[in-house]
Design a protein around this motif. Structure first.
Motif, mmCIF file in Angstrom:
data_model
loop_
_atom_site.group_PDB
_atom_site.id
_atom_site.type_symbol
_atom_site.label_atom_id
_atom_site.label_comp_id
_atom_site.label_asym_id
_atom_site.label_seq_id
_atom_site.Cartn_x
_atom_site.Cartn_y
_atom_site.Cartn_z
ATOM 1 N N UNK A 1 61.256 36.390 -9.380
ATOM 2 C CA UNK A 1 59.833 36.919 -8.601
ATOM 3 C C UNK A 1 59.114 34.921 -8.463
ATOM 4 N N UNK A 2 60.010 34.039 -9.841
ATOM 5 C CA UNK A 2 58.961 33.207 -9.264
ATOM 6 C C UNK A 2 59.662 32.236 -7.596
ATOM 7 N N UNK A 3 60.931 33.740 -7.690
ATOM 8 C CA UNK A 3 60.991 32.361 -5.799
ATOM 9 C C UNK A 3 60.624 33.256 -5.144
ATOM 10 N N UNK B 1 63.235 32.879 -3.332
ATOM 11 C CA UNK B 1 63.426 32.120 -2.306
ATOM 12 C C UNK B 1 63.209 32.398 -0.375
ATOM 13 N N UNK B 2 64.547 32.848 -0.703
ATOM 14 C CA UNK B 2 64.343 33.933 1.047
ATOM 15 C C UNK B 2 63.972 34.330 1.051
ATOM 16 N N UNK B 3 63.052 35.220 0.507
ATOM 17 C CA UNK B 3 61.873 36.257 1.225
ATOM 18 C C UNK B 3 60.597 36.305 1.085
ATOM 19 N N UNK B 4 60.777 34.652 0.368
ATOM 20 C CA UNK B 4 59.344 34.191 -0.042
ATOM 21 C C UNK B 4 58.609 33.889 1.094
ATOM 22 N N UNK B 5 59.077 34.058 1.804
ATOM 23 C CA UNK B 5 57.600 33.669 3.481
ATOM 24 C C UNK B 5 58.288 35.030 4.784
ATOM 25 N N UNK C 1 57.106 27.150 0.632
ATOM 26 C CA UNK C 1 57.448 25.843 1.094
ATOM 27 C C UNK C 1 55.744 25.038 1.425
ATOM 28 N N UNK C 2 54.685 25.752 2.234
ATOM 29 C CA UNK C 2 54.211 25.804 2.726
ATOM 30 C C UNK C 2 52.573 24.887 1.273
ATOM 31 N N UNK D 1 71.931 31.826 3.864
ATOM 32 C CA UNK D 1 71.971 32.048 5.441
ATOM 33 C C UNK D 1 72.059 33.878 5.344
ATOM 34 N N UNK D 2 72.144 34.523 4.356
ATOM 35 C CA UNK D 2 72.338 35.837 4.382
ATOM 36 C C UNK D 2 70.333 36.020 4.260
ATOM 37 N N UNK D 3 69.795 35.385 3.762
ATOM 38 C CA UNK D 3 67.849 35.284 3.990
ATOM 39 C C UNK D 3 67.854 35.412 5.155
#
Length: 659
Positions: free
Chosen positions: A69-71, A250-254, A76-77, A197-199
């Protein structure tokens, strides 16, 4: 699984439910309730859980989901926009606090490994408690709130480093620390490369396919699988599972699925985090805490002084005001929830003693318990501190309530600031009609207040809140949420207040319209019916009916409480549940065959109206008779059109056939 295990779980659940309810009523963090539940169920009190270590594996999943959840929140923006505070003030606070406490405990004859862990624990603050308190106080958008959130963001990033460092410190000693760190960094770089890469290339396609199926449970299962797989991958390389979960988030945050993933994971995260804190509570050594009460209280005071003064000076050096610096320092003085994680991890690698762990947990529990009170009174504390230190400079302390207008008369009170409430407020503002809004979504309230809206956090179901917004002087109360129970409570509370305000209720349909009117509402506006009414007005106008006549028809329909719009014909796909059968009205055409009981009798003799069913019309020889006279005699092949509740319509049809 034996009955004993079920009894243990029942006791644990019952204790947790009661304590969480109690702590919420006392406005204390739920984390403390879980800790105390663990103490009660653990070996220190009732010893209900025979093997507390059995919970550890499941409880560790709570940390995994928390980091995931934190990720998801790691934008990043946003990080780039707040880089001055995050990497300037945040990094300075973490590093300096770590160094100060590390040197202090080395001077108290602790090993440097143990001192590093203590410094790491004290360098962190409670994201859960602080952010929740900021939201509830409406301070999120204030400058001091932004400083606190920026520091918390860097602390959350630093947690990942601490989770990697502790297992390294607890190594077997055969490899040098530098070599271990180098290997860990190499492994970390490899894992990050694989996961990113997977993300980027795999996960979006997977979630696109899953989303197209439109099955909620499949989406949830996929989110859980991704989280656990990412954690397992980092664990395979000798790193923390929490690190893998953080990278997965973090991979899925955007991605476009960020908010849905967060909503799906939250229940699992909260429950498993509860189990984690319960397991921590079971490890609490109450006797050791009581024996070290002087150390615990001294630790809280020292932590309060050092962190508050340090954050204040770092914030001032970064160009912020002294008052905002003091306020942010007071908000972040406590030990955080990740401190409990680090304590448990340090004990797992035998880096700190059980007595020291108990003292640290005691410091964490007590410091978190008083945090909400300090945040709600931070303005007074800052002013008192300024006077104590002889600061004659009168600095402006930003308050969330500064723009909230309470000196109102003949105003409108809007209960709920969702889509409907916001639309109503915009039109009131355009006509310069005074209004005030009550809402319980802390994020929405903070956003609205920052934009200058006259919105206040509070339950409209609370009479004290209604009095605070001058209910006695209000002209109108508009209830915009669709929950029947909440609406009923608000109506009752408004009626109990000394006010002449009219009550207008918005509902989604006309199912509960009669009930709400009986409860005391002056007007009910069913959204679905009003939508149909607007469509009808447009259809009539486009069909050539003069607008003046259309408006008269619409006004008459509203005055008659949408009488002509109630009732509908059933279809093959019409499903009526048991709880709605007495709320809807059906229109039903009853064909009278030869030999029916009703033939030769008048509508009055049949007593249809007395059975609380309306006669809409009668068709005879392909001719329609609207509102037929009750003296009309029923003939074979007549079609009687009736309207009423489903059960009544069924009974009247049976009566017309068989008597």
């Amino acid at each position: 699984m034996g009955h004993g295990v079920f009894l243990e779980l029942i006791f644990l659940l019952a204790t947790s439910v009661f304590l969480v309810w109690l702590f919420k009523r006392l406005k204390l963090p739920a984390i403390l309730a879980y800790l105390i539940a663990g103490v009660i169920a653990g070996p220190q009190v009732f010893s209900i859980i025979a093997e507390p270590k059995d919970l550890v594996l499941v409880a560790e999943l709570g940390i995994v989901f928390l980091l995931f959840s934190l990720g998801l929140e790691f934008s990043v923006p946003k990080l780039v926009a707040m880089r001055h505070l995050v990497f300037g003030v945040g990094s300075a606070q973490v590093v300096l606090t770590l160094i100060i406490f590390m040197l202090m405990f080395v001077g108290l004859d602790q090993t440097w490994e143990s001192a590093f862990i203590i410094g790491s624990i004290f360098a962190l603050s409670s994201t859960a408690v602080v952010v929740k308190s900021l939201n509830e106080s409406g301070l999120t958008q204030t400058k001091r709130g932004q400083i606190a959130i920026s520091i918390l963001l860097f602390q959350d990033i630093a947690v990942v480093a601490f989770l990697i460092a502790i297992p390294i410190l607890g190594g077997d000693g055969e490899t040098s620390v530098l070599a271990t760190i180098a290997i860990a960094l190499a492994k970390g770089a490899l894992v990050v490369t694989i996961l990113l890469s997977v993300g980027k290339w795999v996960l979006p396609r997977i979630f696109n396919q899953v989303a197209q199926v439109r099955t909620d449970e499949l989406f949830v299962l996929t989110a859980i699988l991704v989280t656990v797989l990412a954690g397992t991958l980092t664990s395979f390389f000798g790193l923390s599972m929490a690190l893998g979960a953080f990278l997965a988030g973090m991979m899925l945050s955007e991605s476009q699925y960020k908010h849905q993933l967060e909503a799906d994971i939250r229940p699992f995260r909260d429950i498993l985090m509860g189990l984690f804190f319960i397991s921590v509570g079971m490890e609490l050594n109450i006797q050791a805490m009581l024996h070290q009460w002087v150390f615990i209280l001294s630790g809280i005071v020292i932590m309060l002084l050092i962190k508050t003064i340090l954050i204040r000076h770092v914030a001032v050096l970064a160009g912020e005001t002294s008052a905002d610096g003091w306020s942010a320092g007071l908000m972040l003085f406590q030990m955080g929830e990740f401190g409990f994680v680090l304590v448990a991890l340090a004990q797992q690698f035998d880096l700190i003693s059980s007595e020291l762990a108990a003292a640290l947990l005691g410091i964490g529990v007590l410091s978190m318990a008083v945090t909400p009170t300090i945040i709600s009174n931070d303005k007074r504390l800052v002013l008192a501190g300024s006077r104590f230190f002889g600061n004659t400079e009168q600095e402006h302390i930003e308050t969330a309530e500064a723009e909230f207008e309470t000196d109102l008369k003949d105003h409108v009170i809007i209960c709920g600031f969702g889509r409907v409430g916001q639309t109503v407020s915009r039109f009131l503002k355009s006509e310069a009609v005074p209004y005030v809004v009550l809402d319980v979504d802390p994020v929405r309230v903070a956003e609205a207040q920052a934009a200058g809206e006259n919105v206040q956090y509070g339950h409209a179901r609370d009479k004290a809140i209604l009095k605070a917004v001058k209910i006695e002087a209000a002209k109108l109360v508009v209830i915009t949420f669709g929950d029947l129970a909440k609406t009923q409570t608000v109506i009752n509370n408004v009626k109990q207040c000394v006010t002449s305000a009219r009550i207008m209720v918005r509902t989604k349909s006309d199912e509960h319209m009669a009930f709400i009117l009986e409860e005391g509402a002056d007007q009910v506006v069913p959204e679905a019916i009003e939508g149909s009414l607007m469509l009808v007005s447009q259809v009539l106008f486009e069909s050539g009916v003069p607008m003046s006549r259309v408006l008269r028809r619409i006004r008459k329909e509203r005055e008659n409480r949408y009488g002509q719009m109630h009732g509908f014909y059933q279809g093959e796909g019409t499903e009526v549940s048991n709880d709605k059968r007495d709320l809807l009205e059906f229109i039903h055409a009853i064909a009278i065959p030869a030999g029916a009981y009703s033939i030769g009798k008048t509508l009055s003799e049949l007593g249809i109206v007395e059975r609380r069913v309306d006669i809409v019309g009668l068709r005879r020889d392909r001719q329609e008779i609207s509102n037929p006279d009750l003296n009309t005699i029923v003939q074979a092949q007549d079609i009687i059109v009736v309207k009423g509740k489903p059960r009544r319509v069924e009974r009247i049809e049976r009566f017309l056939m068989t008597g």
